[in-house]
Design a protein around this motif. Structure first.
Motif, PDB file in Angstrom:
ATOM      1  N   SER A   1      -5.478  11.138  12.743  1.00  0.00           N
ATOM      2  CA  SER A   1      -5.799   9.872  13.005  1.00  0.00           C
ATOM      3  C   SER A   1      -7.262   9.583  13.052  1.00  0.00           C
ATOM      4  CB  SER A   1      -5.038   9.447  14.129  1.00  0.00           C
ATOM      5  OG  SER A   1      -5.392   9.997  15.437  1.00  0.00           O
ATOM      6  N   ASP A   2      -7.646   8.321  12.722  1.00  0.00           N
ATOM      7  CA  ASP A   2      -9.073   8.111  13.142  1.00  0.00           C
ATOM      8  C   ASP A   2      -9.529   8.247  14.687  1.00  0.00           C
ATOM      9  OD1 ASP A   2      -9.582   7.706  10.475  1.00  0.00           O
ATOM     10  OD2 ASP A   2      -9.249   5.434  10.715  1.00  0.00           O
ATOM     11  N   SER A   3      -8.461   7.667  15.706  1.00  0.00           N
ATOM     12  CA  SER A   3      -8.977   7.818  16.898  1.00  0.00           C
ATOM     13  C   SER A   3      -9.185   9.195  17.351  1.00  0.00           C
ATOM     14  CB  SER A   3      -7.756   7.113  17.912  1.00  0.00           C
ATOM     15  OG  SER A   3      -6.573   7.804  17.716  1.00  0.00           O
ATOM     16  N   THR A   4      -8.282  10.313  16.731  1.00  0.00           N
ATOM     17  CA  THR A   4      -8.546  11.814  17.065  1.00  0.00           C
ATOM     18  C   THR A   4      -9.772  12.143  16.761  1.00  0.00           C
ATOM     19  OG1 THR A   4      -6.207  12.288  16.933  1.00  0.00           O
ATOM     20  CG2 THR A   4      -7.496  13.971  16.770  1.00  0.00           C
ATOM     21  N   VAL A   5     -10.254  11.791  15.489  1.00  0.00           N
ATOM     22  CA  VAL A   5     -11.465  12.179  14.675  1.00  0.00           C
ATOM     23  C   VAL A   5     -12.632  11.607  15.689  1.00  0.00           C
ATOM     24  CG1 VAL A   5     -13.143  11.959  12.928  1.00  0.00           C
ATOM     25  CG2 VAL A   5     -10.689  12.263  12.396  1.00  0.00           C
ATOM     26  N   LYS A   6     -12.536  10.402  16.108  1.00  0.00           N
ATOM     27  CA  LYS A   6     -13.563   9.947  17.202  1.00  0.00           C
ATOM     28  C   LYS A   6     -13.719  10.529  18.167  1.00  0.00           C
ATOM     29  CE  LYS A   6     -14.867   5.188  18.909  1.00  0.00           C
ATOM     30  NZ  LYS A   6     -15.186   5.584  20.317  1.00  0.00           N
ATOM     31  N   ASN A   7     -12.550  10.784  18.864  1.00  0.00           N
ATOM     32  CA  ASN A   7     -12.456  11.660  20.149  1.00  0.00           C
ATOM     33  C   ASN A   7     -13.018  13.026  20.021  1.00  0.00           C
ATOM     34  OD1 ASN A   7     -11.508   9.399  21.457  1.00  0.00           O
ATOM     35  ND2 ASN A   7      -9.436  10.304  21.471  1.00  0.00           N
ATOM     36  N   LEU A   8     -12.773  13.751  18.790  1.00  0.00           N
ATOM     37  CA  LEU A   8     -13.502  15.013  18.633  1.00  0.00           C
ATOM     38  C   LEU A   8     -14.918  14.864  18.623  1.00  0.00           C
ATOM     39  CD1 LEU A   8     -10.871  16.550  15.902  1.00  0.00           C
ATOM     40  CD2 LEU A   8     -11.125  17.002  18.352  1.00  0.00           C
ATOM     41  N   LYS A   9     -15.339  14.000  17.907  1.00  0.00           N
ATOM     42  CA  LYS A   9     -16.756  13.779  17.783  1.00  0.00           C
ATOM     43  C   LYS A   9     -17.599  13.640  19.084  1.00  0.00           C
ATOM     44  CE  LYS A   9     -17.200  11.447  13.280  1.00  0.00           C
ATOM     45  NZ  LYS A   9     -17.404  10.379  12.338  1.00  0.00           N
ATOM     46  N   GLU A  10     -16.768  12.845  20.149  1.00  0.00           N
ATOM     47  CA  GLU A  10     -17.302  12.713  21.443  1.00  0.00           C
ATOM     48  C   GLU A  10     -17.110  13.763  22.411  1.00  0.00           C
ATOM     49  OE1 GLU A  10     -19.025  10.053  21.646  1.00  0.00           O
ATOM     50  OE2 GLU A  10     -18.503   9.144  19.571  1.00  0.00           O
ATOM     51  N   ILE A  11     -16.458  15.087  21.963  1.00  0.00           N
ATOM     52  CA  ILE A  11     -16.111  15.869  23.097  1.00  0.00           C
ATOM     53  C   ILE A  11     -17.397  16.411  23.786  1.00  0.00           C
ATOM     54  CG2 ILE A  11     -15.426  18.367  23.381  1.00  0.00           C
ATOM     55  CD1 ILE A  11     -13.320  17.617  21.290  1.00  0.00           C
ATOM     56  N   PHE A  12     -18.477  16.512  23.161  1.00  0.00           N
ATOM     57  CA  PHE A  12     -19.589  17.235  23.714  1.00  0.00           C
ATOM     58  C   PHE A  12     -20.639  16.063  24.198  1.00  0.00           C
ATOM     59  CE2 PHE A  12     -17.841  20.625  21.402  1.00  0.00           C
ATOM     60  CZ  PHE A  12     -17.756  21.405  22.420  1.00  0.00           C
ATOM     61  N   SER A  13     -20.401  14.982  23.810  1.00  0.00           N
ATOM     62  CA  SER A  13     -21.336  13.788  24.361  1.00  0.00           C
ATOM     63  C   SER A  13     -20.925  13.090  25.686  1.00  0.00           C
ATOM     64  CB  SER A  13     -21.550  12.845  23.355  1.00  0.00           C
ATOM     65  OG  SER A  13     -20.408  12.221  22.858  1.00  0.00           O
ATOM     66  N   GLY A  14     -19.567  13.226  25.895  1.00  0.00           N
ATOM     67  CA  GLY A  14     -19.098  12.725  27.254  1.00  0.00           C
ATOM     68  C   GLY A  14     -17.976  11.835  27.198  1.00  0.00           C
ATOM     69  N   PRO A  15     -16.882  12.128  28.013  1.00  0.00           N
ATOM     70  CA  PRO A  15     -15.551  11.355  27.868  1.00  0.00           C
ATOM     71  C   PRO A  15     -15.683   9.525  28.062  1.00  0.00           C
ATOM     72  CG  PRO A  15     -15.732  12.084  30.003  1.00  0.00           C
ATOM     73  CD  PRO A  15     -16.888  12.830  29.082  1.00  0.00           C
ATOM     74  N   GLU A  16     -16.647   9.166  28.451  1.00  0.00           N
ATOM     75  CA  GLU A  16     -16.824   7.620  28.627  1.00  0.00           C
ATOM     76  C   GLU A  16     -16.792   7.086  27.358  1.00  0.00           C
ATOM     77  OE1 GLU A  16     -20.937   9.262  28.176  1.00  0.00           O
ATOM     78  OE2 GLU A  16     -19.186   9.705  29.515  1.00  0.00           O
ATOM     79  N   LYS A  17     -16.837   7.681  26.318  1.00  0.00           N
ATOM     80  CA  LYS A  17     -16.972   6.999  24.967  1.00  0.00           C
ATOM     81  C   LYS A  17     -15.659   7.313  23.990  1.00  0.00           C
ATOM     82  CE  LYS A  17     -21.823   7.431  23.949  1.00  0.00           C
ATOM     83  NZ  LYS A  17     -22.889   8.047  23.310  1.00  0.00           N
ATOM     84  N   ALA A  18     -14.746   8.123  24.703  1.00  0.00           N
ATOM     85  CA  ALA A  18     -13.573   8.468  23.999  1.00  0.00           C
ATOM     86  C   ALA A  18     -12.482   7.447  24.181  1.00  0.00           C
ATOM     87  CB  ALA A  18     -13.217   9.851  24.394  1.00  0.00           C
ATOM     88  N   GLU A  19     -11.531   7.215  23.127  1.00  0.00           N
ATOM     89  CA  GLU A  19     -10.654   6.386  23.173  1.00  0.00           C
ATOM     90  C   GLU A  19      -9.360   6.810  24.159  1.00  0.00           C
ATOM     91  OE1 GLU A  19      -8.976   5.087  19.501  1.00  0.00           O
ATOM     92  OE2 GLU A  19     -11.277   4.605  18.760  1.00  0.00           O
TER      93      GLU A  19
ATOM     94  N   ALA B   1     -14.207  23.122  25.680  1.00  0.00           N
ATOM     95  CA  ALA B   1     -13.903  22.618  24.277  1.00  0.00           C
ATOM     96  C   ALA B   1     -12.423  22.616  23.984  1.00  0.00           C
ATOM     97  CB  ALA B   1     -14.639  23.300  23.360  1.00  0.00           C
ATOM     98  N   GLU B   2     -11.867  23.581  24.368  1.00  0.00           N
ATOM     99  CA  GLU B   2     -10.239  23.333  24.195  1.00  0.00           C
ATOM    100  C   GLU B   2      -9.786  22.301  24.860  1.00  0.00           C
ATOM    101  OE1 GLU B   2      -6.513  26.327  24.281  1.00  0.00           O
ATOM    102  OE2 GLU B   2      -8.490  27.284  25.101  1.00  0.00           O
ATOM    103  N   CYS B   3      -9.852  22.088  26.312  1.00  0.00           N
ATOM    104  CA  CYS B   3      -9.411  20.980  27.064  1.00  0.00           C
ATOM    105  C   CYS B   3      -9.907  19.714  26.435  1.00  0.00           C
ATOM    106  CB  CYS B   3     -10.058  21.160  28.401  1.00  0.00           C
ATOM    107  SG  CYS B   3      -9.247  22.193  29.632  1.00  0.00           S
ATOM    108  N   GLY B   4     -11.252  19.305  25.995  1.00  0.00           N
ATOM    109  CA  GLY B   4     -11.405  18.376  25.268  1.00  0.00           C
ATOM    110  C   GLY B   4     -10.665  17.898  23.995  1.00  0.00           C
ATOM    111  N   ILE B   5     -10.136  19.356  23.091  1.00  0.00           N
ATOM    112  CA  ILE B   5      -9.611  19.025  21.759  1.00  0.00           C
ATOM    113  C   ILE B   5      -8.197  18.666  22.168  1.00  0.00           C
ATOM    114  CG2 ILE B   5      -8.813  20.341  19.934  1.00  0.00           C
ATOM    115  CD1 ILE B   5     -11.447  22.004  20.304  1.00  0.00           C
ATOM    116  N   GLU B   6      -7.442  19.548  23.443  1.00  0.00           N
ATOM    117  CA  GLU B   6      -6.035  18.919  23.569  1.00  0.00           C
ATOM    118  C   GLU B   6      -5.940  17.620  24.029  1.00  0.00           C
ATOM    119  OE1 GLU B   6      -4.708  21.612  26.870  1.00  0.00           O
ATOM    120  OE2 GLU B   6      -4.857  23.525  25.413  1.00  0.00           O
ATOM    121  N   CYS B   7      -6.974  17.112  24.653  1.00  0.00           N
ATOM    122  CA  CYS B   7      -6.718  15.587  24.988  1.00  0.00           C
ATOM    123  C   CYS B   7      -7.560  14.644  24.130  1.00  0.00           C
ATOM    124  CB  CYS B   7      -7.670  15.397  26.381  1.00  0.00           C
ATOM    125  SG  CYS B   7      -6.930  16.572  27.789  1.00  0.00           S
ATOM    126  N   ALA B   8      -7.848  15.095  22.948  1.00  0.00           N
ATOM    127  CA  ALA B   8      -8.512  14.031  22.005  1.00  0.00           C
ATOM    128  C   ALA B   8      -7.587  13.266  21.496  1.00  0.00           C
ATOM    129  CB  ALA B   8      -9.080  14.722  20.916  1.00  0.00           C
TER     130      ALA B   8
END
Length: 160
Positions: A101-119, A153-160
Motif C-alpha cells: 500500500s502507498d501508506s506503507t511506502v510513505k511510512n517506510l520513507k519516514e522511519i528515520f525522519s521521525g514518526p510525526e510525519k507518518a500516517e 528500524a525493525e520497530c519502525g517497519i513493524e509499525c509502518a
C-alpha cells in the motif's frame, strides 16, 4: 570381497547424504530466513526500489529484513550503511507481484525522519506502536550503535 562391498556401500551412502544435504541447503524460505535482519545478504530475484537516499557514497554494508504490514502484504526492507555505520539509503522490495500500500511506502520513507510525519494506523498511532516495540524489544539496551539502529528500524517497519 566383503571389504570391497563395505567400502562401496559406505561411499554410496556418503554420496547420497551429500547430495541430500546440498538439495536441502539450496531451497530456503526467504520469508523465514529474513525474519530478522541479515547482514550483506538479500533475497534472490528481488528488485529493490529506493525509498530514501542521504548520500551518493558507496555503502560499506547493508541489512535486509522481511516484514508484513497490517494488511498482510509482505515486503523486504533494506538499509545501506557507510563505514562509520551511518545510514546512507533505504530500499524496499515487494514479496510478490502485488504492490504494498502507498501508506506503507510513505511510512517506510519516514522511519528515520521521525514518526510525526507518518500516517496513522488502526488502533495505536505509529508513535505509540514504535514506543511499545522499543520497550518490548529493549532497543536502547543493545550493546552497539548498529544494534540500536537495527532494533529501532525493525520497530519502525513493524509499525509502518
Amino acid at each position: 570381497m566383503k571389504n570391497n562391498f563395505l567400502i562401496t556401500f559406505t561411499l554410496l551412502l556418503f554420496a547420497f547424504v551429500t547430495i541430500k544435504a546440498n538439495n536441502n541447503y539450496s531451497t530456503r524460505n526467504d520469508k523465514e530466513y529474513f525474519s530478522s535482519f541479515r547482514k550483506n545478504e538479500e533475497p534472490k530475484n528481488k528488485k529493490f526500489n529506493i525509498l530514501t537516499k542521504k548520500s551518493e557514497a558507496v555503502g560499506d554494508s547493508f541489512y535486509v529484513i522481511y516484514k508484513e504490514n497490517s494488511l498482510g502484504q509482505g515486503f523486504y526492507f533494506k538499509m545501506v550503511l557507510d563505514k562509520n555505520e551511518n545510514l546512507i539509503a533505504t530500499y524496499y522490495a515487494n514479496e510478490s507481484d502485488k504492490k504494498i500500500s502507498d501508506s506503507t511506502v510513505k511510512n517506510l520513507k519516514e522511519i528515520f525522519s521521525g514518526p510525526e510525519k507518518a500516517e496513522f494506523s488502526v488502533g495505536d498511532t505509529t508513535t505509540q506502536c514504535v514506543t511499545k516495540c522499543h520497550r518490548t524489544k529493549g532497543c536502547y539496551d543493545k550493546p552497539t550503535t548498529t544494534g540500536v539502529l537495527l532494533c529501532s528500524a525493525e520497530c519502525g517497519i513493524e509499525c509502518a
